[in-house]
Scaffold this motif. Structure first.
Motif, PDB file in Angstrom:
ATOM      1  N   GLY A 496       7.762  -4.413  -4.150  1.00  0.00           N
ATOM      2  CA  GLY A 496       7.505  -3.569  -3.321  1.00  0.00           C
ATOM      3  C   GLY A 496       7.971  -2.241  -3.488  1.00  0.00           C
ATOM      4  O   GLY A 496       7.454  -1.302  -2.983  1.00  0.00           O
ATOM      5  N   SER A 499       5.069  -0.980  -5.782  1.00  0.00           N
ATOM      6  CA  SER A 499       3.734  -1.122  -4.965  1.00  0.00           C
ATOM      7  C   SER A 499       3.704  -0.450  -3.654  1.00  0.00           C
ATOM      8  O   SER A 499       2.559   0.065  -2.981  1.00  0.00           O
ATOM      9  CB  SER A 499       3.249  -2.633  -4.803  1.00  0.00           C
ATOM     10  OG  SER A 499       4.091  -3.127  -3.932  1.00  0.00           O
ATOM     11  N   PHE A 500       4.837  -0.117  -2.989  1.00  0.00           N
ATOM     12  CA  PHE A 500       4.638   0.508  -1.725  1.00  0.00           C
ATOM     13  C   PHE A 500       3.997   1.733  -1.641  1.00  0.00           C
ATOM     14  O   PHE A 500       3.348   2.209  -0.636  1.00  0.00           O
ATOM     15  CB  PHE A 500       6.286   0.651  -0.880  1.00  0.00           C
ATOM     16  CG  PHE A 500       6.237   1.151   0.296  1.00  0.00           C
ATOM     17  CD1 PHE A 500       5.529   0.742   1.446  1.00  0.00           C
ATOM     18  CD2 PHE A 500       6.797   2.528   0.525  1.00  0.00           C
ATOM     19  CE1 PHE A 500       5.327   1.474   2.579  1.00  0.00           C
ATOM     20  CE2 PHE A 500       6.635   3.027   1.647  1.00  0.00           C
ATOM     21  CZ  PHE A 500       6.173   2.518   2.756  1.00  0.00           C
ATOM     22  N   SER A 501       4.228   2.619  -2.523  1.00  0.00           N
ATOM     23  CA  SER A 501       3.591   3.928  -2.787  1.00  0.00           C
ATOM     24  C   SER A 501       2.115   3.736  -2.794  1.00  0.00           C
ATOM     25  O   SER A 501       1.412   4.901  -2.350  1.00  0.00           O
ATOM     26  CB  SER A 501       4.023   4.600  -4.270  1.00  0.00           C
ATOM     27  OG  SER A 501       3.567   3.775  -5.330  1.00  0.00           O
ATOM     28  N   VAL A 503       0.424   2.402  -0.533  1.00  0.00           N
ATOM     29  CA  VAL A 503       0.322   2.707   0.708  1.00  0.00           C
ATOM     30  C   VAL A 503      -0.139   3.956   1.347  1.00  0.00           C
ATOM     31  O   VAL A 503      -0.958   4.167   2.049  1.00  0.00           O
ATOM     32  CB  VAL A 503       1.471   1.831   1.606  1.00  0.00           C
ATOM     33  CG1 VAL A 503       1.045   2.079   3.252  1.00  0.00           C
ATOM     34  CG2 VAL A 503       1.516   0.370   1.402  1.00  0.00           C
ATOM     35  N   TYR A 504       0.390   5.028   0.740  1.00  0.00           N
ATOM     36  CA  TYR A 504       0.665   6.449   1.025  1.00  0.00           C
ATOM     37  C   TYR A 504       0.094   7.230  -0.061  1.00  0.00           C
ATOM     38  O   TYR A 504       0.139   8.367   0.302  1.00  0.00           O
ATOM     39  CB  TYR A 504       1.927   6.779   1.710  1.00  0.00           C
ATOM     40  CG  TYR A 504       3.020   7.048   0.894  1.00  0.00           C
ATOM     41  CD1 TYR A 504       3.188   7.820   0.029  1.00  0.00           C
ATOM     42  CD2 TYR A 504       3.826   5.604   0.670  1.00  0.00           C
ATOM     43  CE1 TYR A 504       4.374   7.884  -0.830  1.00  0.00           C
ATOM     44  CE2 TYR A 504       4.861   5.513  -0.097  1.00  0.00           C
ATOM     45  CZ  TYR A 504       5.125   6.767  -0.901  1.00  0.00           C
ATOM     46  OH  TYR A 504       6.213   6.852  -1.998  1.00  0.00           O
ATOM     47  N   SER A 505      -0.273   6.655  -1.092  1.00  0.00           N
ATOM     48  CA  SER A 505      -0.692   7.738  -2.335  1.00  0.00           C
ATOM     49  C   SER A 505      -1.629   8.686  -1.990  1.00  0.00           C
ATOM     50  O   SER A 505      -1.575   9.594  -2.673  1.00  0.00           O
ATOM     51  CB  SER A 505      -0.992   6.910  -3.554  1.00  0.00           C
ATOM     52  OG  SER A 505       0.158   6.053  -3.950  1.00  0.00           O
ATOM     53  N   SER A 507      -2.349  10.013   1.201  1.00  0.00           N
ATOM     54  CA  SER A 507      -1.900  10.618   2.251  1.00  0.00           C
ATOM     55  C   SER A 507      -1.537  12.240   2.083  1.00  0.00           C
ATOM     56  O   SER A 507      -1.873  13.138   2.994  1.00  0.00           O
ATOM     57  CB  SER A 507      -0.664   9.981   3.167  1.00  0.00           C
ATOM     58  OG  SER A 507       0.483  10.286   2.350  1.00  0.00           O
ATOM     59  N   ARG A 617      -6.292  -2.158  -6.082  1.00  0.00           N
ATOM     60  CA  ARG A 617      -5.269  -3.022  -6.710  1.00  0.00           C
ATOM     61  C   ARG A 617      -5.837  -4.204  -7.339  1.00  0.00           C
ATOM     62  O   ARG A 617      -6.925  -4.525  -6.937  1.00  0.00           O
ATOM     63  CB  ARG A 617      -4.342  -3.696  -5.717  1.00  0.00           C
ATOM     64  CG  ARG A 617      -3.380  -2.657  -4.946  1.00  0.00           C
ATOM     65  CD  ARG A 617      -2.250  -2.358  -5.944  1.00  0.00           C
ATOM     66  NE  ARG A 617      -1.264  -3.354  -6.345  1.00  0.00           N
ATOM     67  CZ  ARG A 617      -0.478  -3.832  -5.589  1.00  0.00           C
ATOM     68  NH1 ARG A 617      -0.065  -3.567  -4.591  1.00  0.00           N
ATOM     69  NH2 ARG A 617       0.281  -5.183  -6.078  1.00  0.00           N
TER      70      ARG A 617
END
Length: 712
Positions: A496, A499-501, A503-505, A507, A617
Motif C-alpha cells: 500500500g 499503490s496508495f498514491s 487513489v489521489y494521483s 486530485s 491498475r
C-alpha cells in the motif's frame, strides 16, 4: 536674504529634512526665482545658467547658498570653490521627481505589476543630465538618505524627498551610474539612523559584503523561438523531467557563464527536459542553500552579474532545456542590513509575532495583507519571468503560508477573522501571483511545495483554487521512499505504500520529487537508503526510478542521484563525480539517460498525467504483493504498461492481463545487462492471446516498460 526658518535650513543642512527639494533647487520667489544649493565648506559658490550666465550665490546658513534670478534659470550647474580645489556638477535637487503620480497610485493600491521599473536604483537621463534615480518605499521613516561610494558613505548631502502618503522616497543623483555601491540611511520614528540595503536592488555585493549595487542591462536575448514554442502548449501536456541543481556545489567554482556549456552538455546527454536551480536570489548565508533571501530582485553575485545569469538561461533555452527557479515568498531572514524592520518598524513582516515570525527557522513572515508587501512579492515573481525568462517558479514552503498554526502550539497563533486556521491574506496573495503570472506569461509553470491536504492547490483561481500549475507530491515521496528502503523480504506486507498514491494521483497536477531535502540532515543519499549489497542497492535504484518515471506526474531528481552518489549532499563541497569511474555507477548513469529518452518518446507517460481515465491498475496485490503493474494511455490509444517486481527473485512465467491484445514491445528493462542488471526479461517483445493475457519474465528488483501501438 532667505526668509526660511533656521530650523528648516538646519534640517536640510544635516540631511534630516523629509523634503529637501522644497528648499534646495529652483523655486519661484515673488516675481523672480531663487536658486539654492548645499555646498558645505565651500569658499565661493556660483551657478552657471543654461544661457551661460554665471550667478554668484551667497552663503545663508549651514553650508546652504542661494541667489535670486529674474527668470527661470533652466538647466544649470553649480561651481564650488574650496581652498585647494574646484568642483563643478549638476545639482540633483533641481530635478522633478523621477517617479510619476500613476506609479505612486499603483504602488499604494498594490497593483504595480512592474514595480522593479520604478523602485530601486535606475540609471537615467533627466532634463539632459545623466545619473541614477533612487526610489524606495519606507512609510515610517522621518528622513531618508542615499549613502554610497559616490559620497564617501556620508548621506547628509544626499537626502531624499518624501512623495507624500505613498510612503515612497526619491532622489536623482547626477553623474553616477552602473557599478556604484549604495545603501539607504533611514531616520526611524525613534530617532535612530539605520543603514539598509535596497529591497529592490537588482544587484548586490558578493556576501559577506552587503551593499546594493547600481546596475543596468544591455543583454540581447536569442531565445525567441523557445518562448514562442513555450506559449503554445501547457506544461501539463508536455514531458517534464527535472534535474534539481545547486549551482554552488554541482561543480564548485563555476560562474554563470562557465556553467552554461557544462550544464548544457551534461543535462542534454542525460535527457532531462528542465533544470531547477535552488534559489539564486541574493542571500547572506550560503549554508541556507539560498532559502533565506535578502535580495529578492538581485541574482546572487557569487556567480557573476545579472547579465551573466541571463546568458546562462538564454543558452539553456537555445539548447532546448527549460529553467525553473526556487522562489521563497514564505519567509525572510532577520539580518539587520536587509528587510527586517526596514524603516525601524515592522514593514515587510507582519507586526504581530504570532503571524510575523517562524520560530523554528528563525525567520520573519511577510505581511501578505498589506498592499505594498503583496505587490513587492507579486511583482518579484513577474520580474523573474520578464527579466530572466525563467520557465517556472517552484514556490517553497507553501504549507507554512497557508496555515496560521503552522508549527505553532496552542496559544501561539491568532485565528483569522472567521475563527479558522487558514491564512486568508496568504491565500489571496498566492491566487494573485498565480493568476497574474499565467495571464502575462502563457506556458510557464508555478509549482507548489505543499505538504498537506489543502484542497485545490492546482485548481484554477476562477474555481476558488490556489491556481498553481503543479504541486509536489510529498505523500508519494514519503511513502515510496519508506517502501523502497525496506528489505525485499518484508515488502509484500507494505504494498500500500506504493499503490496508495494511485487513489489521489489525479486530485492535483503532481510533480514527483526526490529533492535535496531527501539527501541532507542525516538522511543520507538515495543510494544509501536502498537495502542489500552494492549490486542490490543499484538494482533497487534502477527499479525505483523506472517506477517513478512511469508513475502519473512529472519527475524531479536532485543532482548526484542519477549516478548513485553514496555520500550525503553538502553545499560546502562538490558532487562525487569520481564515482562515474566505477563501471556500475556509470551504468546507472546511462540508465537514467535511457529512462529519459524512452520517457520522452512515449507520450502515454506524460500527455495525460492529469487524466484518471488514461490510467488503470493491472493485476491484484493479493495475487503477488511484490508486483505492481499499471497502464498509461496517450490521446491516440497507444499504451505503456509499467510492470514492477520489487522482490529479490526473478518471476518466470508470470501471468498478467494487459489492457490490449496483440504485440507489446519491451522498451525499457531496468535489469538489462547494459545497465548492470542480470539480463533477465522478455527478449524484446511480448505476445498476448486474444484476450490480452500474457506470460512474462519479471527480473529481480526490476521494472519493465511494455509498449503497445494502437491498432497493432
Amino acid at each position: 536674504m532667505t526668509t526660511l526658518p533656521p530650523e528648516i535650513l538646519d534640517a536640510v543642512a544635516h540631511g534630516s529634512h523629509h523634503d529637501p527639494h522644497s528648499v534646495l533647487g529652483v523655486h519661484q520667489s515673488g516675481e523672480g526665482w531663487v536658486i539654492r544649493s548645499r555646498r558645505p565648506l565651500a569658499r565661493e559658490v556660483s551657478a552657471e545658467l543654461a544661457d551661460g550666465t554665471d550667478v554668484a550665490l551667497s552663503h545663508v546658513r549651514g553650508g546652504i547658498w542661494e541667489a535670486a534670478v529674474d527668470a527661470y534659470p533652466g538647466a544649470y550647474t553649480v561651481r564650488a570653490r574650496y581652498d585647494d580645489s574646484e568642483h563643478v556638477a549638476d545639482d540633483g535637487y533641481r530635478h522633478a521627481p523621477s517617479v510619476g503620480e500613476l506609479d505612486l497610485h499603483l504602488i499604494s493600491e498594490g497593483r504595480h505589476e512592474e514595480l522593479w521599473r520604478v523602485l530601486g536604483a535606475h540609471v537615467r537621463e533627466l532634463d539632459g543630465s545623466a545619473g541614477t534615480a533612487f526610489t524606495v518605499w519606507a512609510p515610517d521613516a522621518r528622513a531618508l538618505r542615499v549613502i554610497g561610494d559616490f559620497n564617501g558613505w556620508d548621506g547628509t548631502g544626499s537626502a531624499m524627498r518624501s512623495m507624500g502618503g505613498s510612503g515612497v522616497w526619491e532622489l536623482f543623483v547626477p553623474g553616477i551610474g552602473a557599478g556604484t555601491r549604495y545603501k539607504f540611511e533611514i531616520l526611524t520614528r525613534a530617532g535612530q539612523w539605520i543603514e539598509k540595503a535596497d529591497p529592490m536592488a537588482r544587484l548586490a555585493e558578493t556576501p559577506p559584503a552587503t551593499a546594493s549595487v547600481v546596475t543596468e542591462t544591455a543583454y540581447e536575448w536569442a531565445d525567441d523561438a523557445w518562448i514562442a514554442e513555450r506559449s503554445r502548449t501547457a506544461p501539463l501536456d508536455r514531458p517534464m523531467s527535472i534535474y534539481e541543481l545547486h549551482l554552488g556545489s554541482w561543480k564548485p567554482g563555476l560562474s554563470y557563464r562557465d556553467a552554461a556549456d557544462e550544464i548544457i552538455s551534461y543535462v542534454s546527454a542525460q535527457g532531462f527536459t528542465h533544470v531547477e536551480f535552488l534559489p539564486l536570489a541574493e542571500h547572506p548565508f550560503g549554508g541556507s542553500w539560498g532559502y533565506q533571501v535578502s535580495g529578492y530582485y538581485a541574482p546572487t553575485s557569487r556567480f557573476g552579474s545579472p547579465d551573466d545569469l541571463r546568458y546562462l538561461i538564454d543558452r539553456l533555452h537555445q539548447a532546448g532545456i527549460g529553467v525553473i527557479m526556487d522562489w521563497v515568498p514564505g519567509h525572510f531572514p532577520k539580518d539587520e542590513f536587509a528587510l527586517a524592520r526596514f524603516d525601524g518598524e515592522a514593514l515587510y513582516e507582519h507586526p504581530d509575532p504570532r503571524r510575523g515570525e517562524h520560530k523554528d527557522w528563525g525567520t520573519l513572515i511577510f505581511d501578505y495583507g498589506r498592499n505594498e508587501v503583496r505587490n513587492f512579492l507579486v511583482a518579484n515573481a513577474l520580474y523573474w519571468f520578464e527579466e530572466f525568462h525563467v520557465d517556472g517558479l517552484r514556490v517553497d514552503a507553501v504549507a507554512s503560508m497557508l496555515y496560521l498554526d503552522y508549527s505553532r502550539n496552542e496559544g501561539e497563533w491568532a485565528p483569522n477573522q472567521f475563527g479558522g486556521r487558514e491564512n486568508l491574506e496568504a491565500i489571496r496573495f498566492l491566487q494573485e501571483v498565480n493568476a497574474t503570472s499565467y495571464k502575462r506569461y502563457p506556458g510557464i509553470a508555478l509549482i507548489a511545495e505543499e505538504s498537506t491536504s489543502f484542497p485545490g492547490v492546482t485548481a484554477p483561481t476562477s474555481h476558488a483554487g490556489l491556481g498553481f500549475g503543479f504541486k509536489w507530491n510529498m505523500g508519494w515521496m514519503n511513502d515510496s521512499l519508506q517502501y523502497i528502503g525496506r528489505d525485499p523480504m518484508y515488502r509484500s506486507h507494505h504494498e500500500g505504500e506504493l499503490s496508495f498514491s494511485f487513489v489521489y494521483s489525479f486530485s492535483e497536477n503532481f510533480v514527483l520529487p526526490i529533492s535535496h531535502d531527501e539527501v541532507v540532515h542525516g538522511k543520507g543519499s538515495l543510494f544509501g537508503r536502498m537495502p542489500g549489497d552494492h549490486w542490490q542497492k543499484l538494482a533497487n535504484m534502477r527499479a525505483f526510478l523506472a517506477y517513478m518515471w512511469g508513475h502519473p506526474g512529472k519527475q524531479l531528481l536532485f543532482m548526484g542521484q542519477e549516478f548513485g552518489q553514496m555520500s550525503e549532499w553538502s553545499e560546502s563541497r562538490g558532487l562525487d563525480w569520481w564515482m562515474l569511474d566505477q563501471p556500475s555507477h556509470a551504468q546507472l548513469h546511462s540508465f537514467v539517460a535511457e529512462l529519459n529518452r524512452v520517457y520522452k518518446d512515449q507520450a502515454a507517460l506524460w500527455s495525460r498525467d492529469h487524466d484518471g481515465a488514461a490510467f488503470s491498475r493491472l493485476g491484484a496485490p493479493a495475487w503477488n504483493p511484490n508486483v505492481l503493474a499499471f497502464a498509461r494511455r496517450d490521446h491516440h490509444g497507444n499504451t505503456v504498461a509499467v510492470v514492477c517486481n520489487f522482490s529479490g527473485v526473478p518471476l518466470s512465467d508470470f501471468p498478467l492481463d494487459l489492457p490490449e491484445a496483440g504485440e507489446w514491445t519491451e522498451v525499457l528493462n531496468s535489469d538489462a545487462e547494459a545497465f548492470g542488471g542480470s539480463g533477465q526479461g522478455n527478449l524484446g517483445s511480448v505476445h498476448t492471446d486474444g484476450r490480452g493475457s500474457a506470460t512474462l519474465t519479471l527480473p529481480p528488483l526490476g521494472v519493465l516498460w511494455l509498449h503497445h501501438r494502437a491498432g497493432a
